[in-house]
Design a protein around this motif. Sequence first.
Motif, PDB file in Angstrom:
ATOM      1  N   PRO A  25       0.837  -1.206   0.000  1.00  0.00           N
ATOM      2  CA  PRO A  25       0.000   0.000   0.000  1.00  0.00           C
ATOM      3  C   PRO A  25       0.875   1.261   0.000  1.00  0.00           C
ATOM      4  CG  PRO A  25       0.056  -0.957   2.182  1.00  0.00           C
ATOM      5  CD  PRO A  25       0.804  -1.893   1.279  1.00  0.00           C
ATOM      6  N   LEU A  26       0.293   2.353  -0.415  1.00  0.00           N
ATOM      7  CA  LEU A  26       0.942   3.661  -0.367  1.00  0.00           C
ATOM      8  C   LEU A  26       0.885   4.151   1.076  1.00  0.00           C
ATOM      9  CD1 LEU A  26       2.093   6.073  -2.029  1.00  0.00           C
ATOM     10  CD2 LEU A  26      -0.269   6.858  -2.282  1.00  0.00           C
ATOM     11  N   GLN A  27       2.019   4.557   1.627  1.00  0.00           N
ATOM     12  CA  GLN A  27       2.079   5.069   2.993  1.00  0.00           C
ATOM     13  C   GLN A  27       2.066   6.602   2.929  1.00  0.00           C
ATOM     14  OE1 GLN A  27       2.023   2.927   5.691  1.00  0.00           O
ATOM     15  NE2 GLN A  27       1.836   1.346   4.132  1.00  0.00           N
ATOM     16  N   VAL A  28       1.028   7.213   3.479  1.00  0.00           N
ATOM     17  CA  VAL A  28       0.859   8.663   3.392  1.00  0.00           C
ATOM     18  C   VAL A  28       0.723   9.242   4.791  1.00  0.00           C
ATOM     19  CG1 VAL A  28      -0.537  10.541   2.450  1.00  0.00           C
ATOM     20  CG2 VAL A  28      -0.291   8.409   1.162  1.00  0.00           C
ATOM     21  N   GLY A  29       1.525  10.247   5.081  1.00  0.00           N
ATOM     22  CA  GLY A  29       1.423  10.945   6.352  1.00  0.00           C
ATOM     23  C   GLY A  29       0.241  11.896   6.355  1.00  0.00           C
ATOM     24  N   PHE A  30      -0.509  11.884   7.426  1.00  0.00           N
ATOM     25  CA  PHE A  30      -1.644  12.791   7.601  1.00  0.00           C
ATOM     26  C   PHE A  30      -1.488  13.533   8.914  1.00  0.00           C
ATOM     27  CE2 PHE A  30      -3.476  10.213   4.353  1.00  0.00           C
ATOM     28  CZ  PHE A  30      -4.528  10.941   3.801  1.00  0.00           C
ATOM     29  N   VAL A  31      -1.976  14.758   8.955  1.00  0.00           N
ATOM     30  CA  VAL A  31      -2.133  15.499  10.196  1.00  0.00           C
ATOM     31  C   VAL A  31      -3.637  15.638  10.384  1.00  0.00           C
ATOM     32  CG1 VAL A  31      -1.698  17.642  11.444  1.00  0.00           C
ATOM     33  CG2 VAL A  31       0.037  16.745   9.861  1.00  0.00           C
ATOM     34  N   PHE A  32      -4.117  15.024  11.461  1.00  0.00           N
ATOM     35  CA  PHE A  32      -5.547  15.025  11.741  1.00  0.00           C
ATOM     36  C   PHE A  32      -5.887  16.085  12.777  1.00  0.00           C
ATOM     37  CE2 PHE A  32      -4.930  10.508  10.473  1.00  0.00           C
ATOM     38  CZ  PHE A  32      -5.844  10.467   9.433  1.00  0.00           C
ATOM     39  N   LYS A  33      -7.118  16.549  12.730  1.00  0.00           N
ATOM     40  CA  LYS A  33      -7.634  17.491  13.719  1.00  0.00           C
ATOM     41  C   LYS A  33      -8.094  16.705  14.944  1.00  0.00           C
ATOM     42  CE  LYS A  33      -9.311  20.283   9.893  1.00  0.00           C
ATOM     43  NZ  LYS A  33     -10.505  20.709   9.143  1.00  0.00           N
ATOM     44  N   SER A  34      -7.678  17.139  16.104  1.00  0.00           N
ATOM     45  CA  SER A  34      -8.113  16.490  17.342  1.00  0.00           C
ATOM     46  C   SER A  34      -9.569  16.820  17.627  1.00  0.00           C
ATOM     47  CB  SER A  34      -7.266  16.964  18.520  1.00  0.00           C
ATOM     48  OG  SER A  34      -5.944  16.533  18.379  1.00  0.00           O
ATOM     49  N   MET A  35     -10.211  15.967  18.383  1.00  0.00           N
ATOM     50  CA  MET A  35     -11.590  16.200  18.806  1.00  0.00           C
ATOM     51  C   MET A  35     -11.720  15.861  20.280  1.00  0.00           C
ATOM     52  SD  MET A  35     -14.028  14.650  15.830  1.00  0.00           S
ATOM     53  CE  MET A  35     -13.868  15.180  14.133  1.00  0.00           C
ATOM     54  N   LEU A  36     -12.561  16.611  20.951  1.00  0.00           N
ATOM     55  CA  LEU A  36     -12.914  16.293  22.322  1.00  0.00           C
ATOM     56  C   LEU A  36     -13.976  15.199  22.312  1.00  0.00           C
ATOM     57  CD1 LEU A  36     -13.108  19.920  23.727  1.00  0.00           C
ATOM     58  CD2 LEU A  36     -11.200  18.294  23.884  1.00  0.00           C
ATOM     59  N   ARG A  37     -14.258  14.609  23.449  1.00  0.00           N
ATOM     60  CA  ARG A  37     -15.177  13.480  23.530  1.00  0.00           C
ATOM     61  C   ARG A  37     -16.542  13.792  22.901  1.00  0.00           C
ATOM     62  NH1 ARG A  37     -16.349  10.775  29.180  1.00  0.00           N
ATOM     63  NH2 ARG A  37     -14.246  10.070  28.804  1.00  0.00           N
ATOM     64  N   ASP A  38     -17.137  14.935  23.246  1.00  0.00           N
ATOM     65  CA  ASP A  38     -18.453  15.286  22.708  1.00  0.00           C
ATOM     66  C   ASP A  38     -18.390  15.483  21.196  1.00  0.00           C
ATOM     67  OD1 ASP A  38     -19.458  15.153  25.258  1.00  0.00           O
ATOM     68  OD2 ASP A  38     -19.562  17.323  25.544  1.00  0.00           O
ATOM     69  N   GLU A  39     -17.324  16.112  20.713  1.00  0.00           N
ATOM     70  CA  GLU A  39     -17.154  16.321  19.269  1.00  0.00           C
ATOM     71  C   GLU A  39     -17.020  14.979  18.552  1.00  0.00           C
ATOM     72  OE1 GLU A  39     -14.695  20.522  19.140  1.00  0.00           O
ATOM     73  OE2 GLU A  39     -13.615  18.692  19.695  1.00  0.00           O
ATOM     74  N   LEU A  40     -16.257  14.088  19.150  1.00  0.00           N
ATOM     75  CA  LEU A  40     -16.060  12.769  18.550  1.00  0.00           C
ATOM     76  C   LEU A  40     -17.373  11.988  18.510  1.00  0.00           C
ATOM     77  CD1 LEU A  40     -14.102  10.712  17.350  1.00  0.00           C
ATOM     78  CD2 LEU A  40     -13.682   9.901  19.675  1.00  0.00           C
ATOM     79  N   GLN A  41     -18.145  12.059  19.577  1.00  0.00           N
ATOM     80  CA  GLN A  41     -19.429  11.352  19.611  1.00  0.00           C
ATOM     81  C   GLN A  41     -20.354  11.875  18.514  1.00  0.00           C
ATOM     82  OE1 GLN A  41     -20.141   8.639  21.753  1.00  0.00           O
ATOM     83  NE2 GLN A  41     -21.629   8.438  20.116  1.00  0.00           N
ATOM     84  N   THR A  42     -20.403  13.186  18.338  1.00  0.00           N
ATOM     85  CA  THR A  42     -21.225  13.780  17.275  1.00  0.00           C
ATOM     86  C   THR A  42     -20.704  13.364  15.916  1.00  0.00           C
ATOM     87  OG1 THR A  42     -21.790  15.662  18.669  1.00  0.00           O
ATOM     88  CG2 THR A  42     -22.056  15.961  16.300  1.00  0.00           C
ATOM     89  N   PHE A  43     -19.378  13.358  15.757  1.00  0.00           N
ATOM     90  CA  PHE A  43     -18.761  12.948  14.492  1.00  0.00           C
ATOM     91  C   PHE A  43     -19.183  11.526  14.127  1.00  0.00           C
ATOM     92  CE2 PHE A  43     -15.250  10.669  12.417  1.00  0.00           C
ATOM     93  CZ  PHE A  43     -15.106  11.422  11.260  1.00  0.00           C
ATOM     94  N   VAL A  44     -19.121  10.623  15.092  1.00  0.00           N
ATOM     95  CA  VAL A  44     -19.470   9.219  14.846  1.00  0.00           C
ATOM     96  C   VAL A  44     -20.982   9.076  14.614  1.00  0.00           C
ATOM     97  CG1 VAL A  44     -19.547   6.923  15.896  1.00  0.00           C
ATOM     98  CG2 VAL A  44     -17.481   8.321  16.087  1.00  0.00           C
ATOM     99  N   ASP A  45     -21.782   9.730  15.443  1.00  0.00           N
ATOM    100  CA  ASP A  45     -23.238   9.616  15.336  1.00  0.00           C
ATOM    101  C   ASP A  45     -23.766  10.122  13.996  1.00  0.00           C
ATOM    102  OD1 ASP A  45     -23.313   8.551  17.871  1.00  0.00           O
ATOM    103  OD2 ASP A  45     -24.038  10.392  18.832  1.00  0.00           O
ATOM    104  N   LYS A  46     -23.146  11.138  13.453  1.00  0.00           N
ATOM    105  CA  LYS A  46     -23.648  11.767  12.228  1.00  0.00           C
ATOM    106  C   LYS A  46     -22.903  11.318  10.973  1.00  0.00           C
ATOM    107  CE  LYS A  46     -25.676  15.654  14.516  1.00  0.00           C
ATOM    108  NZ  LYS A  46     -27.087  15.505  14.326  1.00  0.00           N
ATOM    109  N   ARG A  47     -22.048  10.306  11.099  1.00  0.00           N
ATOM    110  CA  ARG A  47     -21.240   9.851   9.960  1.00  0.00           C
ATOM    111  C   ARG A  47     -22.089   9.489   8.756  1.00  0.00           C
ATOM    112  NH1 ARG A  47     -18.827   9.384   5.922  1.00  0.00           N
ATOM    113  NH2 ARG A  47     -17.277   7.827   5.418  1.00  0.00           N
TER     114      ARG A  47
END
Length: 103
Positions: A25-47
């Motif tokens: 596979p192609l190995q690609v470096g990413f810089v991701f945005k951090s999320m707090l617990r509530d933000e992450l829960q919303t992110f997952v719930d609304k995927r």
Amino acid sequence: AKLKIAVDPTFQATVSIPLAGKAEPLQVGFVFKSMLRDELQTFVDKRSERTDEDTLNLIVHAWDFDEPVNAESIALLLQTYIGVAKPIVEKFLDEIAKARLGN
């Protein structure tokens, strides 16, 4: 050394992107945005309500591709590498989970 409660706004991880006809596979470096617990829960719930492009716009801050991260380059990435959103989102969630387990 002092510890801080606030997390860094971004974190780095390498994503393995499968390539058709290639053993490795192609190995690609990413810089991701951090999320707090509530933000992450919303992110997952609304995927399921978001497109892959919208999802990547929410989590990707930078990457090792030559093009800057923006709506146009994310759309091109999704058109060029079929199914690429899945390993990117999985890596993002895996790294967040590791960080949460460590705290």
